[in-house]
Design an enzyme around this catalytic site. Structure first.
Site, PDB file in Angstrom:
ATOM      1  N   ASP A   1       0.817  -1.220   0.000  1.00 49.08           N
ATOM      2  CA  ASP A   1       0.000   0.000   0.000  1.00 49.08           C
ATOM      3  C   ASP A   1       0.850   1.270   0.000  1.00 49.08           C
ATOM      4  O   ASP A   1       1.372   1.718   1.021  1.00 49.08           O
ATOM      5  CB  ASP A   1      -0.956   0.018   1.214  1.00 49.08           C
ATOM      6  CG  ASP A   1      -2.136   0.968   0.999  1.00 49.08           C
ATOM      7  OD1 ASP A   1      -2.894   1.202   1.957  1.00 49.08           O
ATOM      8  OD2 ASP A   1      -2.277   1.491  -0.137  1.00 49.08           O
TER       9      ASP A   1
ATOM     10  N   LYS B   1      -7.548  -1.288   3.637  1.00 50.26           N
ATOM     11  CA  LYS B   1      -7.048   0.100   3.553  1.00 50.26           C
ATOM     12  C   LYS B   1      -7.117   0.750   4.926  1.00 50.26           C
ATOM     13  O   LYS B   1      -6.206   1.465   5.332  1.00 50.26           O
ATOM     14  CB  LYS B   1      -7.882   0.889   2.543  1.00 50.26           C
ATOM     15  CG  LYS B   1      -7.463   2.321   2.306  1.00 50.26           C
ATOM     16  CD  LYS B   1      -6.143   2.460   1.588  1.00 50.26           C
ATOM     17  CE  LYS B   1      -6.204   2.162   0.130  1.00 50.26           C
ATOM     18  NZ  LYS B   1      -4.924   2.470  -0.569  1.00 50.26           N
TER      19      LYS B   1
ATOM     20  N   LYS C   1      -7.731  14.772  -3.782  1.00 50.14           N
ATOM     21  CA  LYS C   1      -7.909  14.314  -2.392  1.00 50.14           C
ATOM     22  C   LYS C   1      -7.703  15.491  -1.449  1.00 50.14           C
ATOM     23  O   LYS C   1      -6.696  16.183  -1.533  1.00 50.14           O
ATOM     24  CB  LYS C   1      -6.908  13.215  -2.077  1.00 50.14           C
ATOM     25  CG  LYS C   1      -6.929  12.777  -0.620  1.00 50.14           C
ATOM     26  CD  LYS C   1      -6.174  11.528  -0.394  1.00 50.14           C
ATOM     27  CE  LYS C   1      -4.696  11.721  -0.654  1.00 50.14           C
ATOM     28  NZ  LYS C   1      -3.959  10.455  -0.500  1.00 50.14           N
TER      29      LYS C   1
ATOM     30  N   LYS D   1       2.732   2.090   3.292  1.00 49.70           N
ATOM     31  CA  LYS D   1       2.007   2.338   4.544  1.00 49.70           C
ATOM     32  C   LYS D   1       2.188   1.187   5.519  1.00 49.70           C
ATOM     33  O   LYS D   1       2.293   1.360   6.717  1.00 49.70           O
ATOM     34  CB  LYS D   1       0.517   2.490   4.262  1.00 49.70           C
ATOM     35  CG  LYS D   1       0.044   3.686   3.489  1.00 49.70           C
ATOM     36  CD  LYS D   1      -1.476   3.757   3.612  1.00 49.70           C
ATOM     37  CE  LYS D   1      -2.144   4.777   2.738  1.00 49.70           C
ATOM     38  NZ  LYS D   1      -2.190   4.448   1.312  1.00 49.70           N
TER      39      LYS D   1
END
Ligand SMILES: NC(=O)c1ccc[n+]([C@@H]2O[C@H](COP(=O)([O-])OP(=O)(O)OC[C@H]3O[C@@H](n4cnc5c(N)ncnc54)[C@H](O)[C@@H]3O)[C@@H](O)[C@H]2O)c1
Ligand SMILES: O=P([O-])([O-])O[C@@H]1[C@@H](O)[C@H](O)[C@@H](O)[C@H](O)[C@@H]1O
Length: 541
Positions: free
Chosen positions: A329, A378, A419, A491
């Site tokens: 991720d 996520k 975003k 991540k």
């Protein structure tokens, strides 16, 4: 050296005067002049010395016993940069199409009109292309920085041959228009380069991504899991042959899947995993098929999404094949900033008590994540980024104590790839004080993430050219679990042998930087600037 330079240098070496005479940037490829480093036509041979520091708590005497042990490794890096292929899974997505557009625009030097005026292509946000590393000081005592890509030979992104798969049959020009990430004038100019490019048919299983993606799936492979695996391997081999590519890296930049729930055996043992594929077991996900196809074709694999593709059996298969794998991720936006800002607070002895992070956007990735099952991986990767930072300081946090940490993400279609990230950090400070930071970021998600796809591909390729041996070893061998050096981009970074991940961003960057330094025999960066103006330097003035 001008008189002024000489005066400045002499003045600065005067007793008691220690200051930087400034900073220099040297763009040239690095060549280390040391008896410990040898450059042959084919390889860089570098003896690397470092201290392995072991510690133990001596509670009886109330002390922490520290034992530094000098270690030596010899690295061998192949200097020959190959013709590299980058195959993206999800090539027609926002990230995949944006990255492809960027490579073409840079390679063809396509400039375009935006509302701010004429724009030129660049690779900003790619640490391999636009970050620098402090290597040392020059004769005037100035700090010298070099481009990160100057330390050891790396593939240049303009030379990368792109390919990939997508469940959507849209050509790359239509995909770029669908993504609405890049300026219209740039997309217009790129259309002739991209409209003839169509992603290959994809391995697909509708149970692994949201129902809202089904309408997109008009470009999928038929057949069993094994037949899909074989087809993916054929695609890789055909691509290599058609484009005369020497090496390929496969990057998953397709939609986040739900967690795969394999049997323990298939999750842990490569031979059982391959058997589960042969048996067409339902819990073999498309991403596992891509990963196994890449590994069996000796291609490094990067998992840019949070699902559990890189199971122990997949990682062990990669180890057996001496293929680097990295994940999970991409850490490109709110979480990357969180792993810096929290580290800053704790590193300054402040105690974050509430970290409330919220973001919203309206791209297809987020649309897919509105499905609660797909959101779970996520959510886990976005929430797990504080553990190493918090547990590193028990002066602030008692065992088991951690900040209130909230992660909220909302889907707002109108905003597309833009975003918006609003984060609030509330910390305890000196004598009952509070320190509250409210940060608002806005960026196109793919503008932040596409460079990371490039970096992980370029660095994974480098790792395939690096071997090492310890004193007394006859032969060089691949670096196992070296993909930890790519934690900076993730991540939820993979760790060797199940160790807890390091997420503090600057520790991760130091890991990457020091790995590159080690390949040319330079010790870890110590940043003890005052040593640069030491007595020796004064004596020589
Ligand atoms: N800032 C970022 O954009 C960011 C950050 C971290 C992680 N990621 C991850 O990167 C991935 C891609 O992000 P995006 O914004 O490009 O998403 P996207 O939805 O625009 O693109 C994903 C693409 O994957 C394709 N796809 C889905 N399943 C596939 C399969 N089995 N095989 C081949 N193609 C398949 C889809 O058709 C789509 O074109 C997502 O998983 C996202 O979570 C993105
Ligand atoms: O990287 P980051 O900004 O912390 O997290 C982002 C999420 O907030 C967003 O919902 C998702 O679509 C992106 O893929 C990315 O993972």
């Amino acid at each position: 050296m001008t008189d002024n330079d000489a005066y400045r240098a002499k003045e600065l070496r005067a007793p008691g005067k220690v200051a930087s005479v400034g900073v220099r940037y040297s763009p040239w490829p690095v060549q280390v002049d040391s008896p410990e480093v040898h450059y042959s036509d084919e390889y860089i041979f570098a003896k690397f010395h470092y201290e392995q520091v072991s510690t133990c708590e001596d509670r009886q005497n109330g002390r922490t016993l520290v034992r530094p042990e000098r270690q030596q490794l010899e690295f061998r890096t192949d200097r020959c940069v190959p013709r590299l292929g980058l195959l993206q899974v999800g090539w027609g997505g926002n990230n995949g199409s944006t990255l492809t557009a960027a490579v073409v625009a840079n390679r063809e030097n396509i400039c375009w009109e935006s509302r701010e005026g004429l724009c030129s292509p660049n690779y900003y946000g790619s640490v391999t292309q636009t970050a620098s590393v402090h290597l040392g000081c020059d004769e005037q005592g100035a700090d010298v920085f070099v481009p990160l890509h100057a330390i050891v030979p790396l593939v240049h992104p303009n030379d990368i041959i792109l390919g990939g798969w997508d469940i959507s049959s849209s050509n790359l020009a239509d995909a770029l228009d669908r993504a609405k990430v890049l300026d219209v004038d740039l997309r217009r100019q790129l259309r002739p380069f991209l409209e003839r490019i169509k992603p290959w048919r994809a391995a697909f299983d509708k149970s692994f991504i949201a129902q809202n993606q089904q309408s997109r799936a008009d470009n999928i492979l038929s057949g069993s899991k094994q037949e899909q695996l074989d087809s993916l391997r054929d695609d890789i081999r055909r691509f290599k042959a058609e484009h005369k590519v020497e090496k390929v890296v496969v990057v998953w930049s397709a939609n986040s899947e739900r967690y795969a729930e394999l049997t323990t055996e298939a999750a842990c043992l490569p031979e059982k995993l391959l058997q589960a594929i042969r048996n067409n077991e339902a819990e073999i996900s498309p991403s596992i098929l891509y990963a196994v196809a890449a590994i069996l074709e000796h291609c490094p694999y990067v998992n840019g999404s949070p699902q559990n593709t890189l199971l122990p059996s997949v990682v062990e298969l990669a180890r057996q094949q001496a293929v680097p794998v990295s994940g999970n991720d991409f850490k490109s936006g709110q979480t990357r900033l969180k792993s810096v800002f929290t580290d800053f607070l704790v590193g300054c002895g402040l105690k974050p008590r509430a970290i409330v992070t919220y973001n919203h956007l309206g791209n297809n990735d987020m649309y897919q994540l509105t499905d609660g099952t797909m959101w779970k991986p996520k959510s886990v990767s976005k929430s797990g980024v504080l553990e190493d930072i918090v547990s590193s300081n028990r002066a602030l946090f008692a065992e088991g104590e951690e900040p209130d940490h909230v992660v909220v993400v909302k889907y707002v279609p109108f905003l597309g790839d833009s975003k918006r990230d609003i984060s609030e950090y509330t910390s305890e400070a000196f004598m009952g004080g509070r320190y509250t930071n409210i940060i608002h970021n806005e960026a196109l998600d793919s503008i932040l993430c596409a460079p990371l796809i490039l970096d992980t591909a370029i660095l994974c390729e480098l790792l395939t050219r690096v071997t090492f041996r310890r004193p007394g070893d006859e032969t060089y061998r691949p670096l196992e679990s070296v993909a930890v050096a790519l934690s900076f981009f993730m991540k939820n970074p993979m760790t060797p042998y199940g160790l807890p991940p390091v997420n503090a961003l600057w520790r991760q960057r130091l890991c990457l930087e020091n790995m590159l330094r080690a390949l040319v025999g330079l010790g870890p960066s110590h940043e003890l600037w005052f040593l640069g103006a030491s007595d020796d330097a004064r004596k020589s003035s």
